[in-house]
Design an enzyme around this catalytic site. Structure first.
Site, PDB file in Angstrom:
ATOM      1  N   CYS A  37      38.213  23.417   4.944  1.00 15.60           N
ATOM      2  CA  CYS A  37      38.216  23.903   2.930  1.00 15.60           C
ATOM      3  C   CYS A  37      38.347  24.949   3.047  1.00 15.60           C
ATOM      4  CB  CYS A  37      36.943  23.122   3.441  1.00 15.60           C
ATOM      5  SG  CYS A  37      36.295  23.940   1.629  1.00 15.60           S
ATOM      6  N   HIS A  38      38.507  25.927   1.683  1.00 12.91           N
ATOM      7  CA  HIS A  38      38.848  27.092   1.966  1.00 12.91           C
ATOM      8  C   HIS A  38      37.200  27.955   2.517  1.00 12.91           C
ATOM      9  CE1 HIS A  38      41.318  25.468  -1.076  1.00 12.91           C
ATOM     10  NE2 HIS A  38      42.051  26.397  -1.007  1.00 12.91           N
ATOM     11  N   THR A  39      36.358  27.762   2.617  1.00 13.14           N
ATOM     12  CA  THR A  39      35.248  28.594   2.990  1.00 13.14           C
ATOM     13  C   THR A  39      35.622  28.583   4.133  1.00 13.14           C
ATOM     14  OG1 THR A  39      34.429  27.294   1.467  1.00 13.14           O
ATOM     15  CG2 THR A  39      32.796  29.105   2.976  1.00 13.14           C
ATOM     16  N   CYS A  59      15.055  18.891   3.219  1.00 14.39           N
ATOM     17  CA  CYS A  59      14.133  19.255   3.979  1.00 14.39           C
ATOM     18  C   CYS A  59      13.148  18.320   3.606  1.00 14.39           C
ATOM     19  CB  CYS A  59      13.642  20.784   5.066  1.00 14.39           C
ATOM     20  SG  CYS A  59      12.615  21.252   2.863  1.00 14.39           S
ATOM     21  N   ARG A  71      43.286  17.797   0.335  1.00 12.28           N
ATOM     22  CA  ARG A  71      42.450  18.676   1.420  1.00 12.28           C
ATOM     23  C   ARG A  71      43.636  17.742   3.207  1.00 12.28           C
ATOM     24  NH1 ARG A  71      40.203  21.406   0.542  1.00 12.28           N
ATOM     25  NH2 ARG A  71      37.238  21.766   0.311  1.00 12.28           N
ATOM     26  N   ARG A  82      17.279  28.402   5.900  1.00  9.23           N
ATOM     27  CA  ARG A  82      18.659  29.262   5.104  1.00  9.23           C
ATOM     28  C   ARG A  82      19.030  30.249   6.227  1.00  9.23           C
ATOM     29  NH1 ARG A  82      20.086  28.192   0.463  1.00  9.23           N
ATOM     30  NH2 ARG A  82      20.989  30.386  -0.858  1.00  9.23           N
ATOM     31  N   CYS A 120      10.121  21.557   1.697  1.00 11.65           N
ATOM     32  CA  CYS A 120       9.929  23.267   0.982  1.00 11.65           C
ATOM     33  C   CYS A 120       9.603  22.938  -0.794  1.00 11.65           C
ATOM     34  CB  CYS A 120      11.075  23.826   1.635  1.00 11.65           C
ATOM     35  SG  CYS A 120      12.800  23.443   0.233  1.00 11.65           S
ATOM     36  N   CYS A 155      31.441  18.316   1.003  1.00 12.84           N
ATOM     37  CA  CYS A 155      31.286  19.643  -0.042  1.00 12.84           C
ATOM     38  C   CYS A 155      32.358  19.467  -0.915  1.00 12.84           C
ATOM     39  CB  CYS A 155      32.323  20.950   1.281  1.00 12.84           C
ATOM     40  SG  CYS A 155      32.265  22.183   0.534  1.00 12.84           S
ATOM     41  N   CYS A 163      17.761  23.631  -0.697  1.00 13.77           N
ATOM     42  CA  CYS A 163      16.730  23.721   0.440  1.00 13.77           C
ATOM     43  C   CYS A 163      16.581  24.759   1.163  1.00 13.77           C
ATOM     44  CB  CYS A 163      16.936  22.633   1.410  1.00 13.77           C
ATOM     45  SG  CYS A 163      16.083  22.477   2.646  1.00 13.77           S
ATOM     46  N   CYS A 180      12.788  21.752  -2.670  1.00 16.21           N
ATOM     47  CA  CYS A 180      13.537  20.162  -2.103  1.00 16.21           C
ATOM     48  C   CYS A 180      12.026  19.286  -2.827  1.00 16.21           C
ATOM     49  CB  CYS A 180      12.711  19.629  -0.683  1.00 16.21           C
ATOM     50  SG  CYS A 180      14.634  20.749   0.247  1.00 16.21           S
ATOM     51  N   HIS A 239      33.305  22.713   8.428  1.00 18.86           N
ATOM     52  CA  HIS A 239      31.463  21.310   7.862  1.00 18.86           C
ATOM     53  C   HIS A 239      31.991  20.648   6.852  1.00 18.86           C
ATOM     54  CE1 HIS A 239      34.201  24.379   4.623  1.00 18.86           C
ATOM     55  NE2 HIS A 239      33.145  23.690   3.977  1.00 18.86           N
ATOM     56  N   GLU A 240      33.373  20.311   6.372  1.00 19.24           N
ATOM     57  CA  GLU A 240      32.745  18.594   6.091  1.00 19.24           C
ATOM     58  C   GLU A 240      32.997  17.712   7.122  1.00 19.24           C
ATOM     59  OE1 GLU A 240      36.487  18.992   3.161  1.00 19.24           O
ATOM     60  OE2 GLU A 240      35.060  21.233   1.707  1.00 19.24           O
TER      61      GLU A 240
END
Ligand code: NAD
Ligand code: ZN
Ligand code: ZN
Length: 366
Positions: free
Chosen positions: A38-40, A90, A360, A108, A93, A167, A104, A96, A60-61
């Site tokens: 991904c771009h991130t 979670c 992708r 963090r 919180c 994502c 959430c 959530c 992260h994907e």
């Protein structure tokens, strides 16, 4: 295990052997099967992200199989198929418990610093910790993640499809389904036809939009947008706002979406929204310090602007349902996968992305 480590910003990732510790309380060990690039990941690797850190294992994907669970893990067991969530749920919180947001609050602070919730890492090399990227670190054969950051999905879903819901695809779908809550019969305009914009096109179609206009600079991507349900396409090189106003009797679209990360395009998306009730949903991530310029009169005359992170998707509840919809044939995932790579070819994934070659690249683990 083998993992792709970001050693230095601006340098290629280095695939190498690293150590992974056992999952602690509330944590799960996952064997990765597929992972999107991904771009991130590239944004952090390049050093452009001011909050980036190194060394870290990017990615992260991810989609994979639960291998082992730590103490106090009740909702997952070995053998479960899971999608990783950089945006956890979670369930307890204040956010959530509120239907208005998916942000959430549980982990963090530590996640942003590259740590698991207890402030430590499970990944190491020669005894020195390597940080977890976005709480996921899925450019690796295995990862340890918090239970609250894993969505259990159908065991029938192909992993290479499921991982895209981690994502970009969920972000676009959710922008239309959750954030905008597009009404049947409406007119929608989507700026940008990357993974996020194409997801938004599909989301507008699923919501029953009558007219779906997609704007992009690339004819190939506009062709993909038609495949996802766009009824009209516009070359973003011209005056897209003018064209959308012409198409809608001078009024503008009921819903507009921005999925480019360019603040000038965000402004266009606001200007293309309908007087009276048009809603512009911004999903793109702008550069550091950039601002969005809006003439206030556009707001006074009834346009609204909303931002959307991960499409407002509450991941543990909604990602499994979105994956089910793709398996039922409602979302055509295959056209999004342009290249299949091994982990050793991860840097090639970045090159393909920089060349805008396909939507992708998916890393497949053996
Ligand atoms: N909000 C979130 O949670 C979230 C999640 C993932 C990605 N993002 C962001 O969403 C944005 C899109 O991500 P992506 O993966 O789809 O990126 P992408 O680069 O694949 O797609 C962007 C598209 O915008 C098009 N574009 C560029 N300039 C344009 C213009 N002037 N007019 C029309 N189209 C134009 C490009 O041709 C490209 O097809 C990025 O900013 C990304 O960082 C946000
Ligand atoms: Zn991503
Ligand atoms: Zn929460």
């Amino acid at each position: 295990m083998r993992a792709a480590v970001l050693e230095e910003f601006g340098e290629p990732l280095v695939v190498q052997e690293v150590e992974l510790a056992e999952p602690q309380a509330g944590e799960v060990l996952v064997r990765l099967i597929a992972c999107g690039v991904c771009h991130t990941d590239l944004y952090t690797a390049s050093g452009a992200d001011p909050s980036g850190y190194a060394p870290t294992v990017l990615g992260h994907e991810g989609a994979g199989i639960v291998e082992r669970v730590g103490p106090d893990v009740a909702s997952l067991s070995p053998g479960d198929h899971v999608v990783t969530l950089f945006s956890p749920q979670c369930g307890e919180c204040v956010h959530c418990l509120d239907p208005r947001t998916n942000l959430c609050l549980a982990i963090r602070e530590q996640q942003n610093k590259g740590f698991l919730p207890d402030g430590t890492t499970r990944i190491a090399r020669d005894g020195d910790g390597i940080r977890h990227f976005m709480g996921c670190s899925t450019f690796a054969e295995y990862t340890v993640m918090p239970e609250i950051a894993l969505a259990k999905v159908s065991p029938e879903a192909p992993f290479e499809h499921a991982c895209l819901f981690a994502c970009g695809l969920s972000t676009g779908l959710g922008a239309a389904i959750n954030t905008a809550a597009v009404q049947p019969g409406s007119t929608c305009a989507i700026f940008g036809a990357g993974m996020v914009g194409l997801g938004a096109v599909a989301g507008c179609r699923l919501q029953g939009a009558e007219r779906i206009v997609c704007v992009d600079l690339s004819p190939d991507r506009l062709a993909l947008a038609r495949g996802q349900g766009a009824t009209d396409v516009i070359d973003g090189g011209g005056d897209a706002v003018e064209e959308i106003l012409e198409m809608t009797g001078g009024f503008g679209a009921d819903y507009t979406f921005e999925a480019t990360g360019n603040v000038a395009v965000m402004r266009q998306a606001v200007e293309a929204a309908r007087m009276g009730w048009g809603l512009c949903t911004v999903a793109g991530v702008a550069g550091r310090g950039e601002t969005l310029d809006i003439v206030p009169r556009l707001l006074i005359t009834g346009r609204r602007v909303a931002g959307s992170s991960f499409g407002g998707v509450k991941g543990r509840d909604q990602v499994p349902a979105l994956v089910e919809r793709s398996m039922a044939g409602e979302i055509d995932v295959e056209p999004f996968i342009s290249h299949r790579l091994g982990l050793d070819e991860v840097n090639r994934g970045f090159e393909l992305m920089e060349a805008q070659d396909g939507i992708r690249s998916v890393i497949e683990f053996n």
